[in-house]
Design a protein around this motif. Sequence first.
Motif, PDB file in Angstrom:
ATOM      1  N   PRO A  42      31.089  -9.995   0.344  1.00  0.00           N
ATOM      2  CA  PRO A  42      31.571 -10.812  -0.771  1.00  0.00           C
ATOM      3  C   PRO A  42      30.447 -11.626  -1.417  1.00  0.00           C
ATOM      4  O   PRO A  42      29.565 -12.151  -0.740  1.00  0.00           O
ATOM      5  CB  PRO A  42      32.603 -11.732  -0.106  1.00  0.00           C
ATOM      6  N   GLY A  43      30.508 -11.691  -2.744  1.00  0.00           N
ATOM      7  CA  GLY A  43      29.549 -12.491  -3.496  1.00  0.00           C
ATOM      8  C   GLY A  43      28.255 -11.785  -3.839  1.00  0.00           C
ATOM      9  O   GLY A  43      27.465 -12.304  -4.624  1.00  0.00           O
ATOM     10  N   ASN A  44      28.030 -10.596  -3.275  1.00  0.00           N
ATOM     11  CA  ASN A  44      26.758  -9.911  -3.510  1.00  0.00           C
ATOM     12  C   ASN A  44      26.670  -9.340  -4.917  1.00  0.00           C
ATOM     13  O   ASN A  44      27.654  -8.931  -5.518  1.00  0.00           O
ATOM     14  CB  ASN A  44      26.570  -8.775  -2.521  1.00  0.00           C
ATOM     15  N   ASN A  45      25.438  -9.327  -5.418  1.00  0.00           N
ATOM     16  CA  ASN A  45      25.125  -8.634  -6.657  1.00  0.00           C
ATOM     17  C   ASN A  45      24.080  -7.569  -6.330  1.00  0.00           C
ATOM     18  O   ASN A  45      23.764  -7.332  -5.160  1.00  0.00           O
ATOM     19  CB  ASN A  45      24.658  -9.618  -7.741  1.00  0.00           C
ATOM     20  N   ALA A  49      21.995  -6.241  -2.968  1.00  0.00           N
ATOM     21  CA  ALA A  49      22.164  -4.836  -2.582  1.00  0.00           C
ATOM     22  C   ALA A  49      20.810  -4.209  -2.254  1.00  0.00           C
ATOM     23  O   ALA A  49      20.675  -3.491  -1.263  1.00  0.00           O
ATOM     24  CB  ALA A  49      22.847  -4.055  -3.703  1.00  0.00           C
ATOM     25  N   ARG A  50      19.825  -4.491  -3.086  1.00  0.00           N
ATOM     26  CA  ARG A  50      18.478  -3.946  -2.826  1.00  0.00           C
ATOM     27  C   ARG A  50      17.966  -4.383  -1.462  1.00  0.00           C
ATOM     28  O   ARG A  50      17.344  -3.595  -0.753  1.00  0.00           O
ATOM     29  CB  ARG A  50      17.508  -4.421  -3.909  1.00  0.00           C
ATOM     30  N   GLU A  51      18.250  -5.627  -1.092  1.00  0.00           N
ATOM     31  CA  GLU A  51      17.789  -6.147   0.198  1.00  0.00           C
ATOM     32  C   GLU A  51      18.536  -5.531   1.376  1.00  0.00           C
ATOM     33  O   GLU A  51      18.018  -5.495   2.484  1.00  0.00           O
ATOM     34  CB  GLU A  51      17.960  -7.671   0.230  1.00  0.00           C
ATOM     35  N   ARG A  52      19.759  -5.066   1.150  1.00  0.00           N
ATOM     36  CA  ARG A  52      20.608  -4.586   2.241  1.00  0.00           C
ATOM     37  C   ARG A  52      20.622  -3.064   2.429  1.00  0.00           C
ATOM     38  O   ARG A  52      21.247  -2.559   3.351  1.00  0.00           O
ATOM     39  CB  ARG A  52      22.063  -5.037   2.012  1.00  0.00           C
ATOM     40  N   VAL A  53      19.977  -2.317   1.555  1.00  0.00           N
ATOM     41  CA  VAL A  53      20.063  -0.848   1.615  1.00  0.00           C
ATOM     42  C   VAL A  53      19.690  -0.315   2.994  1.00  0.00           C
ATOM     43  O   VAL A  53      20.423   0.489   3.578  1.00  0.00           O
ATOM     44  CB  VAL A  53      19.178  -0.189   0.533  1.00  0.00           C
ATOM     45  N   GLU A  54      18.583  -0.745   3.512  1.00  0.00           N
ATOM     46  CA  GLU A  54      18.107  -0.224   4.804  1.00  0.00           C
ATOM     47  C   GLU A  54      19.069  -0.586   5.931  1.00  0.00           C
ATOM     48  O   GLU A  54      19.548   0.282   6.665  1.00  0.00           O
ATOM     49  CB  GLU A  54      16.708  -0.791   5.095  1.00  0.00           C
ATOM     50  N   SER A  55      19.379  -1.867   6.067  1.00  0.00           N
ATOM     51  CA  SER A  55      20.168  -2.338   7.208  1.00  0.00           C
ATOM     52  C   SER A  55      21.644  -1.964   7.122  1.00  0.00           C
ATOM     53  O   SER A  55      22.282  -1.710   8.140  1.00  0.00           O
ATOM     54  CB  SER A  55      20.045  -3.859   7.346  1.00  0.00           C
ATOM     55  N   ASP A  56      22.202  -1.919   5.923  1.00  0.00           N
ATOM     56  CA  ASP A  56      23.636  -1.709   5.796  1.00  0.00           C
ATOM     57  C   ASP A  56      24.035  -0.293   5.392  1.00  0.00           C
ATOM     58  O   ASP A  56      25.203   0.067   5.497  1.00  0.00           O
ATOM     59  CB  ASP A  56      24.225  -2.697   4.785  1.00  0.00           C
ATOM     60  N   THR A  94      17.933   5.496  -5.714  1.00  0.00           N
ATOM     61  CA  THR A  94      16.731   6.273  -5.385  1.00  0.00           C
ATOM     62  C   THR A  94      16.427   6.191  -3.897  1.00  0.00           C
ATOM     63  O   THR A  94      16.092   7.204  -3.269  1.00  0.00           O
ATOM     64  CB  THR A  94      15.537   5.771  -6.224  1.00  0.00           C
ATOM     65  N   ARG A  95      16.572   5.018  -3.308  1.00  0.00           N
ATOM     66  CA  ARG A  95      16.296   4.857  -1.875  1.00  0.00           C
ATOM     67  C   ARG A  95      17.305   5.610  -1.014  1.00  0.00           C
ATOM     68  O   ARG A  95      16.957   6.150   0.031  1.00  0.00           O
ATOM     69  CB  ARG A  95      16.253   3.377  -1.509  1.00  0.00           C
ATOM     70  N   ILE A  96      18.549   5.648  -1.447  1.00  0.00           N
ATOM     71  CA  ILE A  96      19.572   6.370  -0.683  1.00  0.00           C
ATOM     72  C   ILE A  96      19.428   7.874  -0.903  1.00  0.00           C
ATOM     73  O   ILE A  96      19.601   8.662   0.026  1.00  0.00           O
ATOM     74  CB  ILE A  96      20.991   5.902  -1.096  1.00  0.00           C
ATOM     75  N   GLY A  97      19.130   8.261  -2.121  1.00  0.00           N
ATOM     76  CA  GLY A  97      19.075   9.676  -2.509  1.00  0.00           C
ATOM     77  C   GLY A  97      20.219   9.963  -3.458  1.00  0.00           C
ATOM     78  O   GLY A  97      21.383   9.902  -3.053  1.00  0.00           O
TER      79      GLY A  97
END
Length: 191
Positions: A42-45, A49-56, A94-97
Amino acid sequence: MKVVCFGDSLTARIEGHDRPLLSILLEQKLGAEWEVVNAGVPGNNTFQARERVESDVLRHDPDLVTVFFGANDAAFHKQVPLPDFKTNLTEVVTRIGPNRVILISPAPIDERLQEFRTNAVMQQYADAVREVSEEVGSHYLDLFTRMIELPNLHEVLRGERNDGLHFGELGYEVLADEISQKIEAIARFTK
């Protein structure tokens, strides 16, 4: 097969259940061969999202990822400018594919109840999501158009908060139907 649902409160929302309603509904619609991981915060923009791609997302090694942001990016009191929104989404995809991503446009809002957003602005962010999808070659789900055309839109958007933004159970039915149909179409195409 595994799908990660990556997004904000519209992805994470529990709506009276013990876990996210979107996950429950997708598991029912997709069947036992699909594992659904909910990575909604909740609350994310799109900056978060860019910061969480790897971990989440990436650590789960998903087959598909729904990327559903924009509601917070479009909010007047904390707006992420459209060029930054597009740049952030492009980096995430791009990072996810791109071949593993279903980009979902932001949904419309009930303007009678929502003070921080308008449908005109939500449409701009929905258009930006479509543009990113076309540019990077990801899959795309036009939730904005699908929902704005519903005759019972006000009902669909009536959630616990009744704020014109967060979905009620009907809204999650629509969202889960659209996502599951898209996933099934992609799965048929790639077999």
